[in-house]
Design an enzyme around this catalytic site. Structure first.
Site, PDB file in Angstrom:
ATOM      1  N   SER A   8       0.939  -1.167  -0.009  1.00  0.00           N
ATOM      2  CA  SER A   8      -0.056  -0.022  -0.022  1.00  0.00           C
ATOM      3  C   SER A   8       0.995   1.289   0.197  1.00  0.00           C
ATOM      4  O   SER A   8       1.865   1.278   0.672  1.00  0.00           O
ATOM      5  CB  SER A   8      -1.137   0.111   1.325  1.00  0.00           C
ATOM      6  OG  SER A   8      -0.438   0.938   2.080  1.00  0.00           O
ATOM      7  N   LYS A   9       0.356   2.341  -0.676  1.00  0.00           N
ATOM      8  CA  LYS A   9       1.196   3.454  -0.891  1.00  0.00           C
ATOM      9  C   LYS A   9       1.440   4.058   0.436  1.00  0.00           C
ATOM     10  O   LYS A   9       2.460   5.025   0.849  1.00  0.00           O
ATOM     11  CB  LYS A   9       0.623   4.388  -1.802  1.00  0.00           C
ATOM     12  CG  LYS A   9      -0.486   4.832  -1.518  1.00  0.00           C
ATOM     13  CD  LYS A   9      -0.891   5.972  -2.662  1.00  0.00           C
ATOM     14  CE  LYS A   9      -2.306   6.711  -2.645  1.00  0.00           C
ATOM     15  NZ  LYS A   9      -2.974   7.097  -3.818  1.00  0.00           N
TER      16      LYS A   9
END
Ligand code: GLU
Length: 467
Positions: free
Chosen positions: A236-237
């Site tokens: 996930s960013k």
């Protein structure tokens, strides 16, 4: 029939490594089959779109070898430019009795079904509503039978139609939703295979129903499992480094990243070496060999790949690849302090040591900064008791030495013997005095490149600091 695949990113301002893998798998399928790779920018979320985000996508693709100039490349097409066709598809489904207008609010549906998360109950199916502002258009799913989704990675799954609610395909303001726009575009672009991330899996039976209702043969599907980090969490960013641009900016070579991403969840049947050029992997690629398991994004392995690719460069290509870090704005030294000839002398030594290009500055900064970096941890590690004696002895022997690595070695050897230190221990204070660090390039070559005068001055400065 020509194979036509597509990569359909929604611009987000960065290019996710998972997207890069999807793009590469699509690219390999298109090129291997002599087909087409269509780039479609799904830009209907106007509020969240910026023109530079689109250029970001094409330049990221170019970086991983997916070039607009290649005959297999088609597009980019813009979803926003196909709005008429989306509305046309909605109108077609309504005219054919496959969709109906609905003015139920969520509250009304909940009141009727008694369950807040129940699907739509079909209340408006027979009401014969026409379009009016605020009325959503719902697709009427069949009551019986099942929708059989064939997925080249997951096999076939049968979805009972009864379990698929009458889903919304156009909002109350008339604008078609993603599910429909995405299908209408795929239809218009004659897409034969949809290869995408598994986050779209739940859309697939609905989208296949739309394909059929619009009178077309659905594509073959292939859903790629998620990419996970070392804790088996979805990348996930917010948590992980996921932007392709960030990896490139740190000094990962695009070819190494491509090689690594191609093997993320797939391996060639020929069991050949892992490190090999894209073209060889493409020749072996078959989407049905992609694993059903989630793929671990192993940064250590990517680093190892990158190190191999760095070492495989010829030294002038290596120096060119390092340039972004050697010059302003990224270099920690000023532009005129950099000397390409001095760099050229140590480049092969650095090339065999670094695994990410950005590490280059730490290896060579002692040559181009006026003073070595200050690193207190390195200082205390290198300047053990006896360090000053060693530095004093080295200053003496180095003063008379011929300035060349072998002679420098003998001078340091002689100094070590004089103060009774083993060579390994004797080098540490000299290295820290001269480079500010405890690890780096081989010491004698480093001193040779730095020059006698600067070496002696740094040894003196270190002695002064010790005193
Ligand atoms: N635009 C969608 C996304 O970025 C992709 C849709 C698709 O591949 O079908 O997730």
């Amino acid at each position: 029939m020509t194979t036509r695949v597509r990569f359909a990113p929604s611009p987000t301002g960065m290019f996710h490594v998972g997207g890069a893998r999807s793009a590469l798998f699509n690219w390999a399928v298109a090129r291997r089959s002599g087909g087409r790779f269509v780039l479609r920018i799904e830009d209907t979320d106007q509020a969240r779109n910026k023109p530079e985000w689109v250029t970001g996508i094409t330049s990221a693709l170019a970086m991983i070898g997916i070039s607009e100039a290649d005959p297999a490349f088609e597009g980019p097409y813009f979803q926003s430019a196909n709005a008429d066709a989306h509305r046309g598809a909605a109108a077609q489904l309504f005219a054919a009795g496959r969709a109906y207008y609905c003015d139920c609010t969520r509250e009304l549906v909940t009141a009727r079904t008694g369950k807040p998360d129940a699907g739509y109950d079909g209340h408006c199916r027979e009401r014969g509503l026409e379009y009016a502002e605020g009325r959503a258009l719902r697709f009427q799913t069949p009551d019986d039978g099942e929708t059989l989704v064939s997925d080249r990675i997951r096999g076939a799954t049968a979805f009972p139609n009864r379990a698929i609610e009458d889903f919304v395909i156009a909002r109350g303001d008339g604008t078609p939703l993603f599910l429909l726009a995405n299908v209408a575009d795929d239809v218009d672009e004659h897409i034969t295979e949809v290869i995408r991330g598994e986050e779209h899996l739940s859309n697939t039976p609905k989208q296949q129903l739309l394909w059929e209702a619009l009178g077309h043969t659905p594509p073959v599907w292939a859903h790629l499992r998620v990419i996970v980090n070392e804790k088996r969490q979805k990348l996930s960013k917010r948590r992980d480094k996921v932007a392709l641009e960030d990896y490139i900016a740190e000094g990962y070579l695009p070819d190494a990243v491509v090689n690594y991403l191609m093997l993320l969840g797939w391996g060639p049947r020929d069991n050949g070496p892992e490190i090999r050029p894209y073209a060889e992997l493409e020749a072996e690629f078959d989407i049905s060999d992609v694993t059903k398991a989630s793929a671990f994004f192993d940064v250590a392995k990517l680093k190892a790949f990158n190190g191999e690719y760095i070492r495989a460069l010829d030294v002038s290509a290596f120096s060119t690849a390092c340039e972004p870090w050697l010059y302003a704005p990224r270099s920690p030294w000023s532009e005129d302090a950099f000397d390409p000839e001095v760099f050229a002398r140590v480049a092969p030594l650095a090339q065999s040591r670094i695994v990410v290009l950005g590490e280059i500055t730490a290896y060579v900064d002692f040559l181009f900064l006026d003073e070595p970096v200050t690193d207190e941890a390195a200082w205390s590690k290198g300047m053990k008791p006896g360090a000053d004696d060693m530095l004093a002895a080295a200053a003496k022997t180095l003063t008379g030495a011929a300035w060349q690595a072998e002679a420098i070695r003998s001078a340091i050897d002689a100094a070590a013997a004089e103060v009774g230190l083993k060579l390994g221990k004797a080098q540490a204070p000299v290295r820290v005095a001269v480079t500010g660090r405890t690890v780096g390039l081989p010491l004698f070559e480093s001193l040779e490149a730095l020059g006698r005068e600067r070496t002696l001055a740094r040894i003196e400065a270190a002695r002064a600091k010790l005193a």
